[in-house]
Design a protein around this motif. Structure first.
Motif, PDB file in Angstrom:
ATOM      1  N   ASP A  71     -89.112  20.285  84.897  1.00 53.70           N
ATOM      2  CA  ASP A  71     -88.359  21.493  84.649  1.00 53.70           C
ATOM      3  C   ASP A  71     -87.713  21.380  84.916  1.00 53.70           C
ATOM      4  N   SER A  72     -86.426  20.973  85.590  1.00 58.51           N
ATOM      5  CA  SER A  72     -85.395  21.049  85.965  1.00 58.51           C
ATOM      6  C   SER A  72     -84.085  20.722  85.538  1.00 58.51           C
ATOM      7  N   PRO A  73     -82.663  21.370  84.594  1.00 61.48           N
ATOM      8  CA  PRO A  73     -82.295  20.957  83.901  1.00 61.48           C
ATOM      9  C   PRO A  73     -81.276  19.298  84.228  1.00 61.48           C
ATOM     10  N   PHE A  74     -81.649  19.308  85.526  1.00 62.92           N
ATOM     11  CA  PHE A  74     -80.705  17.434  85.950  1.00 62.92           C
ATOM     12  C   PHE A  74     -82.114  16.757  85.095  1.00 62.92           C
ATOM     13  N   ALA A  75     -82.672  16.996  84.373  1.00 57.38           N
ATOM     14  CA  ALA A  75     -83.746  15.826  84.199  1.00 57.38           C
ATOM     15  C   ALA A  75     -82.929  15.592  82.677  1.00 57.38           C
ATOM     16  N   ILE A  76     -82.649  16.815  82.587  1.00 54.61           N
ATOM     17  CA  ILE A  76     -81.563  16.414  80.846  1.00 54.61           C
ATOM     18  C   ILE A  76     -79.847  15.920  81.190  1.00 54.61           C
ATOM     19  N   TRP A  77     -79.451  16.736  82.511  1.00 55.39           N
ATOM     20  CA  TRP A  77     -78.234  16.523  82.674  1.00 55.39           C
ATOM     21  C   TRP A  77     -77.760  14.646  82.698  1.00 55.39           C
ATOM     22  N   LEU A  78     -78.407  14.403  84.028  1.00 57.59           N
ATOM     23  CA  LEU A  78     -78.578  12.740  84.810  1.00 57.59           C
ATOM     24  C   LEU A  78     -78.216  11.935  83.453  1.00 57.59           C
ATOM     25  N   PRO A  79     -79.446  12.025  82.969  1.00 56.87           N
ATOM     26  CA  PRO A  79     -79.981  11.081  81.745  1.00 56.87           C
ATOM     27  C   PRO A  79     -78.370  10.959  81.411  1.00 56.87           C
ATOM     28  N   MET A  80     -77.766  12.014  80.449  1.00 58.63           N
ATOM     29  CA  MET A  80     -76.721  12.357  79.707  1.00 58.63           C
ATOM     30  C   MET A  80     -75.429  12.124  80.783  1.00 58.63           C
ATOM     31  N   VAL A  81     -75.240  11.633  82.068  1.00 64.26           N
ATOM     32  CA  VAL A  81     -74.118  10.868  81.707  1.00 64.26           C
ATOM     33  C   VAL A  81     -74.278   9.875  82.091  1.00 64.26           C
ATOM     34  N   ALA A  82     -74.904   8.836  82.512  1.00 57.00           N
ATOM     35  CA  ALA A  82     -74.728   7.277  81.580  1.00 57.00           C
ATOM     36  C   ALA A  82     -74.683   6.824  80.254  1.00 57.00           C
ATOM     37  N   ASN A  83     -73.071   7.298  79.940  1.00 56.46           N
ATOM     38  CA  ASN A  83     -73.372   7.264  78.429  1.00 56.46           C
ATOM     39  C   ASN A  83     -72.247   6.427  78.447  1.00 56.46           C
ATOM     40  N   ALA A  84     -72.600   4.968  78.047  1.00 58.02           N
ATOM     41  CA  ALA A  84     -71.765   3.820  78.059  1.00 58.02           C
ATOM     42  C   ALA A  84     -70.218   3.675  76.664  1.00 58.02           C
ATOM     43  N   PHE A  85     -71.474   4.623  75.789  1.00 58.27           N
ATOM     44  CA  PHE A  85     -70.822   4.478  74.567  1.00 58.27           C
ATOM     45  C   PHE A  85     -69.154   5.669  75.154  1.00 58.27           C
ATOM     46  N   ASN A  86     -70.106   6.648  75.836  1.00 61.62           N
ATOM     47  CA  ASN A  86     -68.222   7.771  75.386  1.00 61.62           C
ATOM     48  C   ASN A  86     -67.603   7.255  76.867  1.00 61.62           C
ATOM     49  N   ILE A  87     -67.407   6.235  77.567  1.00 59.02           N
ATOM     50  CA  ILE A  87     -67.172   5.545  78.820  1.00 59.02           C
ATOM     51  C   ILE A  87     -65.682   4.850  78.145  1.00 59.02           C
ATOM     52  N   PHE A  88     -66.675   3.804  76.958  1.00 61.03           N
ATOM     53  CA  PHE A  88     -65.850   3.494  75.927  1.00 61.03           C
ATOM     54  C   PHE A  88     -64.980   4.168  75.153  1.00 61.03           C
ATOM     55  N   LEU A  89     -65.235   5.115  74.674  1.00 60.39           N
ATOM     56  CA  LEU A  89     -64.237   6.170  73.775  1.00 60.39           C
ATOM     57  C   LEU A  89     -63.146   6.194  74.747  1.00 60.39           C
ATOM     58  N   LEU A  90     -63.528   6.879  75.595  1.00 64.63           N
ATOM     59  CA  LEU A  90     -62.141   7.533  76.745  1.00 64.63           C
ATOM     60  C   LEU A  90     -61.460   6.172  77.328  1.00 64.63           C
ATOM     61  N   LYS A  91     -62.190   4.873  77.058  1.00 66.29           N
ATOM     62  CA  LYS A  91     -61.179   3.591  77.935  1.00 66.29           C
ATOM     63  C   LYS A  91     -60.216   3.486  76.900  1.00 66.29           C
ATOM     64  N   ARG A  92     -61.334   3.303  75.665  1.00 65.76           N
ATOM     65  CA  ARG A  92     -59.897   3.112  74.441  1.00 65.76           C
ATOM     66  C   ARG A  92     -58.483   3.956  74.616  1.00 65.76           C
ATOM     67  N   PHE A  93     -58.949   5.243  75.236  1.00 66.60           N
ATOM     68  CA  PHE A  93     -58.355   6.133  74.810  1.00 66.60           C
ATOM     69  C   PHE A  93     -57.093   5.946  75.425  1.00 66.60           C
ATOM     70  N   PHE A  94     -56.952   6.125  77.015  1.00 64.64           N
ATOM     71  CA  PHE A  94     -56.942   5.760  78.443  1.00 64.64           C
ATOM     72  C   PHE A  94     -56.098   4.839  77.888  1.00 64.64           C
ATOM     73  N   ASP A  95     -55.845   3.594  77.431  1.00 64.32           N
ATOM     74  CA  ASP A  95     -55.367   1.998  77.646  1.00 64.32           C
ATOM     75  C   ASP A  95     -54.446   2.518  76.317  1.00 64.32           C
ATOM     76  N   SER A  96     -54.490   3.375  75.595  1.00 56.41           N
ATOM     77  CA  SER A  96     -53.092   4.275  74.512  1.00 56.41           C
ATOM     78  C   SER A  96     -52.303   4.729  75.688  1.00 56.41           C
ATOM     79  N   ILE A  97     -52.434   5.109  76.721  1.00 55.37           N
ATOM     80  CA  ILE A  97     -51.599   5.988  77.173  1.00 55.37           C
ATOM     81  C   ILE A  97     -50.474   4.291  77.630  1.00 55.37           C
ATOM     82  N   PRO A  98     -48.732   5.314  78.081  1.00 53.85           N
ATOM     83  CA  PRO A  98     -48.189   4.191  78.497  1.00 53.85           C
ATOM     84  C   PRO A  98     -48.624   3.737  79.244  1.00 53.85           C
TER      85      PRO A  98
END
Length: 288
Positions: free
Chosen positions: A152-179
């Motif tokens: 019944d704490s919002p952290f029970a939803i927030w903390l598992p959402m942080v560990a999102n490998a797909f979003n990290i990979f998506l962000l990394k690919r975008f950052f790789d395109s920055i010279p």
């Protein structure tokens, strides 16, 4: 008139066949995707007897728009929507802060064993989500080290959402395109890595940050099993869990009306930001 291996008559027949098949495929797939939405919207306007009859009617005989007001009041949708928006906003904040930091470190700071760490994170995408339910739930009911319960704490939803490998990979690919020259120029001017991230990288990354935010919102909005487990109290339920909890003692047409109200925010968000979503997903694939 030039002669070709295929006559003009055969070419015309080929074009007609091509466009005919293309139109058929588009119409069939459109009906497949829009059919459930149409049934949901029209079902919310039917009476209890009409929505339960067999065979179902294609159009409501006597549209009852009061079903939406009944759904809003009987299911307390205002409270459920507020809870869901609150959880979605927290998920967006945590993902933008932590996932962006992780992707920035892997892309631009290049720590030791960075590729191995990224590979290990991507390997977690191969694990079915259902397999993680039990260990995640055991962690939530007794948080290691702190020995706290997050039920019944919002952290029970927030903390598992942080560990999102797909979003990290998506962000990394975008950052790789920055010279890298931009990073080097910032370092020459005396900017720290954190200042470079805040003042240079993030302003250039608004499209992909918007995509990640939308993904976070929709993930919280459509999730059902996890909020059902960690948010059992009526005051902390999300919209999907709340509708399910009240469905047993509520007329079906009112439940369908509540489902329409619950689906509207995500549909509106997609229609407004669909161009941003596509641009954010494709920009990171271009180098330079």
């Amino acid at each position: 008139m030039s002669r070709t291996l295929v006559s003009s008559t055969q070419l015309r027949r080929g074009r007609v066949l091509y466009w005919g098949l293309l139109t058929l495929v588009v119409v069939v797939f459109t009906l497949v995707f829009l059919g459930p939405l149409y049934w949901m919207v029209t079902g919310a306007l039917k009476s209890g007897q009409e929505i339960a009859q067999t065979p179902p009617t294609l159009f409501p005989k006597d549209p009852q728009f009061g079903n939406y007001a009944d759904a809003w009041n009987q299911l307390d949708l205002a409270k459920l929507l507020f809870n869901t928006v609150y959880y979605a906003a927290g998920a967006v904040l945590f993902q933008l802060v932590l996932d962006t930091s992780a992707a920035y470190a892997l892309s631009k700071l290049r720590p030791a064993f960075g590729n191995a760490i990224l590979g290990a994170m991507l390997a977690t995408l191969l694990i079915p989500a259902m397999v993680l339910i039990v260990p995640q739930y055991q962690t939530v009911i007794d948080l290691p080290v702190l020995n706290l319960s997050l039920i019944d704490s919002p952290f029970a939803i927030w903390l598992p959402m942080v560990a999102n490998a797909f979003n990290i990979f998506l962000l990394k690919r975008f950052f790789d395109s920055i010279p890298d020259e931009i990073m080097a120029a910032a370092f020459v001017d005396g900017a720290s890595p954190l200042r470079t991230l805040w003042s240079i990288i993030l302003p250039m990354s608004r499209p992909i940050l918007g995509v990640v935010s939308i993904f976070a919102v929709t993930a919280v909005w459509k999730d059902f099993l996890w909020p059902l487990l960690v948010m059992p109290h009526p005051e902390t339920r999300t919209i999907s869990v709340g509708i399910y909890a009240f469905a047993a003692g509520t007329p079906q047409n009112v439940v369908v009306a509540a489902s329409v109200i619950a689906a509207l925010p995500t549909v509106i968000i997609f229609l407004i930001f669909q161009r941003n979503i596509m641009s954010g997903l494709t920009t990171g694939s271009l180098k330079g």
